[in-house]
Each structure stands twice: as C-alpha cells, then as structure tokens.
Design an enzyme around this catalytic site. Structure first.
Site, PDB file in Angstrom:
ATOM      1  CG  ASP A  59      43.685  46.088  47.003  1.00  0.00           C
ATOM      2  OD1 ASP A  59      44.207  46.815  46.130  1.00  0.00           O
ATOM      3  OD2 ASP A  59      43.144  46.534  48.030  1.00  0.00           O
ATOM      4  CB  VAL A  60      46.383  46.376  41.714  1.00  0.00           C
ATOM      5  CG1 VAL A  60      45.742  45.380  40.772  1.00  0.00           C
ATOM      6  CG2 VAL A  60      45.610  47.693  41.753  1.00  0.00           C
ATOM      7  CE1 TYR A 151      40.955  57.227  36.052  1.00  0.00           C
ATOM      8  CE2 TYR A 151      41.036  58.961  34.390  1.00  0.00           C
ATOM      9  CZ  TYR A 151      40.856  57.627  34.730  1.00  0.00           C
ATOM     10  OH  TYR A 151      40.576  56.695  33.754  1.00  0.00           O
ATOM     11  CE  LYS A 155      43.737  55.335  34.745  1.00  0.00           C
ATOM     12  NZ  LYS A 155      43.960  53.886  34.581  1.00  0.00           N
ATOM     13  CB  THR A 186      32.909  50.439  31.892  1.00  0.00           C
ATOM     14  OG1 THR A 186      33.276  51.658  32.552  1.00  0.00           O
ATOM     15  CG2 THR A 186      33.753  50.231  30.658  1.00  0.00           C
ATOM     16  CB  THR A 189      31.535  55.698  31.738  1.00  0.00           C
ATOM     17  OG1 THR A 189      31.297  54.413  31.155  1.00  0.00           O
ATOM     18  CG2 THR A 189      32.968  56.098  31.485  1.00  0.00           C
TER      19      THR A 189
HETATM   20  P1  NAD Z   1      35.276  49.680  36.056  1.00  0.00           P
HETATM   21  O1  NAD Z   1      35.101  50.478  37.282  1.00  0.00           O
HETATM   22  O2  NAD Z   1      34.069  49.206  35.330  1.00  0.00           O
HETATM   23  O3  NAD Z   1      36.228  48.436  36.325  1.00  0.00           O
HETATM   24  C1  NAD Z   1      37.423  48.623  37.024  1.00  0.00           C
HETATM   25  C2  NAD Z   1      37.697  47.374  37.815  1.00  0.00           C
HETATM   26  O4  NAD Z   1      38.907  47.597  38.571  1.00  0.00           O
HETATM   27  C3  NAD Z   1      36.590  47.036  38.802  1.00  0.00           C
HETATM   28  O5  NAD Z   1      36.293  45.665  38.700  1.00  0.00           O
HETATM   29  C4  NAD Z   1      37.215  47.367  40.157  1.00  0.00           C
HETATM   30  O6  NAD Z   1      36.756  46.530  41.208  1.00  0.00           O
HETATM   31  C5  NAD Z   1      38.681  47.092  39.872  1.00  0.00           C
HETATM   32  N1  NAD Z   1      39.559  47.736  40.860  1.00  0.00           N
HETATM   33  C6  NAD Z   1      39.513  48.993  41.334  1.00  0.00           C
HETATM   34  N2  NAD Z   1      40.463  49.161  42.263  1.00  0.00           N
HETATM   35  C7  NAD Z   1      41.117  47.981  42.381  1.00  0.00           C
HETATM   36  C8  NAD Z   1      42.182  47.518  43.164  1.00  0.00           C
HETATM   37  N3  NAD Z   1      42.797  48.305  44.062  1.00  0.00           N
HETATM   38  N4  NAD Z   1      42.602  46.245  42.995  1.00  0.00           N
HETATM   39  C9  NAD Z   1      42.007  45.438  42.100  1.00  0.00           C
HETATM   40  N5  NAD Z   1      40.973  45.795  41.337  1.00  0.00           N
HETATM   41  C10 NAD Z   1      40.531  47.071  41.483  1.00  0.00           C
HETATM   42  O7  NAD Z   1      36.183  50.576  35.079  1.00  0.00           O
HETATM   43  P2  NAD Z   1      36.536  50.462  33.527  1.00  0.00           P
HETATM   44  O8  NAD Z   1      35.850  51.579  32.850  1.00  0.00           O
HETATM   45  O9  NAD Z   1      36.397  49.081  33.040  1.00  0.00           O
HETATM   46  O10 NAD Z   1      38.079  50.881  33.600  1.00  0.00           O
HETATM   47  C11 NAD Z   1      39.153  49.966  33.425  1.00  0.00           C
HETATM   48  C12 NAD Z   1      40.424  50.784  33.241  1.00  0.00           C
HETATM   49  O11 NAD Z   1      40.273  51.616  32.081  1.00  0.00           O
HETATM   50  C13 NAD Z   1      40.711  51.729  34.400  1.00  0.00           C
HETATM   51  O12 NAD Z   1      42.102  51.778  34.623  1.00  0.00           O
HETATM   52  C14 NAD Z   1      40.193  53.060  33.890  1.00  0.00           C
HETATM   53  O13 NAD Z   1      40.826  54.150  34.513  1.00  0.00           O
HETATM   54  C15 NAD Z   1      40.548  52.952  32.429  1.00  0.00           C
HETATM   55  N6  NAD Z   1      39.785  53.844  31.561  1.00  0.00           N
HETATM   56  C16 NAD Z   1      38.436  53.715  31.452  1.00  0.00           C
HETATM   57  C17 NAD Z   1      37.757  54.581  30.606  1.00  0.00           C
HETATM   58  C18 NAD Z   1      36.279  54.503  30.402  1.00  0.00           C
HETATM   59  O14 NAD Z   1      35.718  55.393  29.736  1.00  0.00           O
HETATM   60  N7  NAD Z   1      35.590  53.508  30.913  1.00  0.00           N
HETATM   61  C19 NAD Z   1      38.457  55.562  29.893  1.00  0.00           C
HETATM   62  C20 NAD Z   1      39.828  55.655  30.044  1.00  0.00           C
HETATM   63  C21 NAD Z   1      40.490  54.777  30.877  1.00  0.00           C
END
Ligand code: NAD
Length: 244
Positions: A59-60, A151, A155, A186, A189
């Site tokens: 857990d980060v 958020y 970010k 993902t 989304t």
């Molecule tokens: P996702 O929800 O599919 O995956 C995120 C992962 O992070 C999950 O496995 C979740 O369990 C894990 N996570 C959440 N909180 C955590 C914690 N405290 N400790 C450890 N793991 C934790 O999301 P994604 O779309 O793959 O997003 C990945 C990154 O990209 C994120 O930082 C997100 O903000 C960023 N992002 C995503 C998008 C998008 O459109 N999908 C756009 C911009 C930025």
C-alpha cells in the site's frame, strides 16, 4: 545478434506500484519482456503476472510498507534502478463536497505515496550510481475539468515534486520525470461515469481512448538508458488533449 542483447532494460531492477491491473500492469509486463527484473507491487492480490515478475503487496500510503519492500528488494537484488510510482485513485467531488477523509485518501495515495516511494529508493540509487524515477501524473494535473478537486491537486503536485526531485538529485545521476497520460482504457476509466468518458474522448484530437501499452512504451523509454539526458520532463501521452 542474440535476442536478449536487444532488450532495452537488460540488467535493470525495477519496482512498479499499483501493478495489479491497468497501466501499472502493462508497464510491469512490458518491463519484464524487455529484460528487467520486475518487482510488481499492488495493494491486493495480483494474478497471472508474467512468470518472471516478482509480486509483492504494498500500500503506497504506508511508510512501513515502503521501508520493508525496498529493504527486501535491495537485500535480494543488491540494487534498484527504476521506480514507477503508478498507483493512483480518483475521487470526483468538487471542493465544497469533499470530506477531510476523502481528500486525505486521494492525497495519501497519489501524492504522499509518490514522495514516500522516492524517499525510500533514492539512497540505493545514490549508492548504485543513479536511477530513473517515473511518477505518473495526468492531464488533469495541469488542466481542469469540473469536480475531482483532490485528484487535480495531487496530480498537479506530482508534476512539481518530480521537477524538484530532478533538480535535487541530478548530481547523483538520478533522473526524475512525470508521465502524463490522457484518457486510457483501464478499470479506473471503466468505472467512471459515461458522460465524463464521452466528454474526454470527444476532446481528444486523435478521437479515441488510449491503450495501456501506449503509456507503457513511454515508461519504457524513461526507464531505459535511451532517455539518459531526460530529467525534469513531462512526457505527455494524451492523443493531443493538452495541445489545445
Ligand atoms: P486502475 O484503477 O486501473 O489501477 C490503479 C491501481 O493502483 C489499482 O491496481 C489499485 O489497486 C492501485 N492502488 C490504488 N491505491 C493504491 C495504494 N494506496 N497502494 C497501492 N496500490 C494502489 O487505474 P489506471 O487507469 O491504471 O491508473 C494508473 C495511474 O495512471 C494512476 O495514477 C492514474 O491516476 C493515472 N492516470 C490514469 C488515466 C486513465 O485514463 N486511465 C489518465 C491519467 C492518469
């Protein structure tokens, strides 16, 4: 030439957070295919990662969790070359709707988690002669949509934290960059309101959602020695969203 010599991360040890699904999983799998020793971490169980991917629970937002995982990686592998701070969560509340708890949850993962990760890996990167840290921000780190206040705050912070760390550790050959995804398909989304998804895709000049590998290729470049002169940068992979 033998195939392994062409792999772009041969000999590197890389830790990826939030690697159970989505973008983090794609990054962990691509790094493994490119020859890295990958420590894929996630908050819960992560199934069916590639055979060479070493999974650990993290857990980060947990200081003790980071200390134990990084100490274990350094003890087992003797070094840590790449950190991808990918784990992230989103909340959609506007400033007047946020509770202190929901604000703190988002900031704990998206911002404090990024700082803790950098803090824990930097000493081993310093003693190992350098490294590459990739912090995942978002298009919403620099431009706004309505709502999602915590958020946006977290970010945006990631962009500036990355630049600060880039300057602070340049003398140690530790490169720190932000990776800035646009709309990527993902589970995150998929769970978002249809109206938000449609609006963001409609505002994406390339006219579609991105795929997780399109972000992983950016992480691969930043992790590899191909980006040896890149630090303090924002690598935007967003189908043109921020160019408008
Ligand atoms: P996702 O929800 O599919 O995956 C995120 C992962 O992070 C999950 O496995 C979740 O369990 C894990 N996570 C959440 N909180 C955590 C914690 N405290 N400790 C450890 N793991 C934790 O999301 P994604 O779309 O793959 O997003 C990945 C990154 O990209 C994120 O930082 C997100 O903000 C960023 N992002 C995503 C998008 C998008 O459109 N999908 C756009 C911009 C930025």
């Amino acid at each position: 030439m033998n195939e392994s010599a062409n792999r772009r991360l041969m000999g590197k040890v890389a830790l990826v957070t939030g690697a159970g699904r989505g973008i983090g999983r794609a990054i962990a799998e691509m790094f493994e295919r490119e020859g890295a020793t990958v420590i894929a971490t996630a908050r819960g169980a992560a199934h069916n990662l590639g055979p060479a991917v070493n999974y650990q629970q993290l857990d980060v937002a947990s200081e003790a969790g980071w200390q134990s995982v990084v100490a274990g990686v350094v003890a087992s592998h003797g070094r840590l070359d790449v950190l991808v701070n990918n784990a992230g969560i989103i909340g959609y509340e506007a400033p007047h709707e946020l509770t202190l708890d929901s604000w703190n949850d988002v900031v704990a993962t998206n911002q404090t988690g990024v700082w803790l990760g950098m803090r824990e890996v930097i000493p081993s990167m310093q003693s190992g002669g350098g490294g590459s840290i990739i912090n995942v921000s978002s298009i919403w780190g620099s431009v706004a949509v309505a709502g999602a206040h915590a958020y946006h705050a977290s970010k945006g912070a990631v962009l500036n934290m990355s630049k600060n760390a880039a300057i602070t550790y340049a003398q140690n050959n530790i490169r720190v960059n932000s990776l800035v995804p646009g709309f990527i398909e993902t589970p995150l989304t998929d769970g978002q309101a249809d109206e938000i998804n449609k609006a963001v895709i409609a505002n994406t000049p390339l006219g579609r959602a991105g795929a997780t590998d399109e972000i992983a290729y950016g992480a691969l470049f930043l992790a590899s020695d191909e980006s040896s002169f890149v630090t303090g940068a924002e690598l935007v992979i967003d189908g043109g969203y921020l160019a408008q």
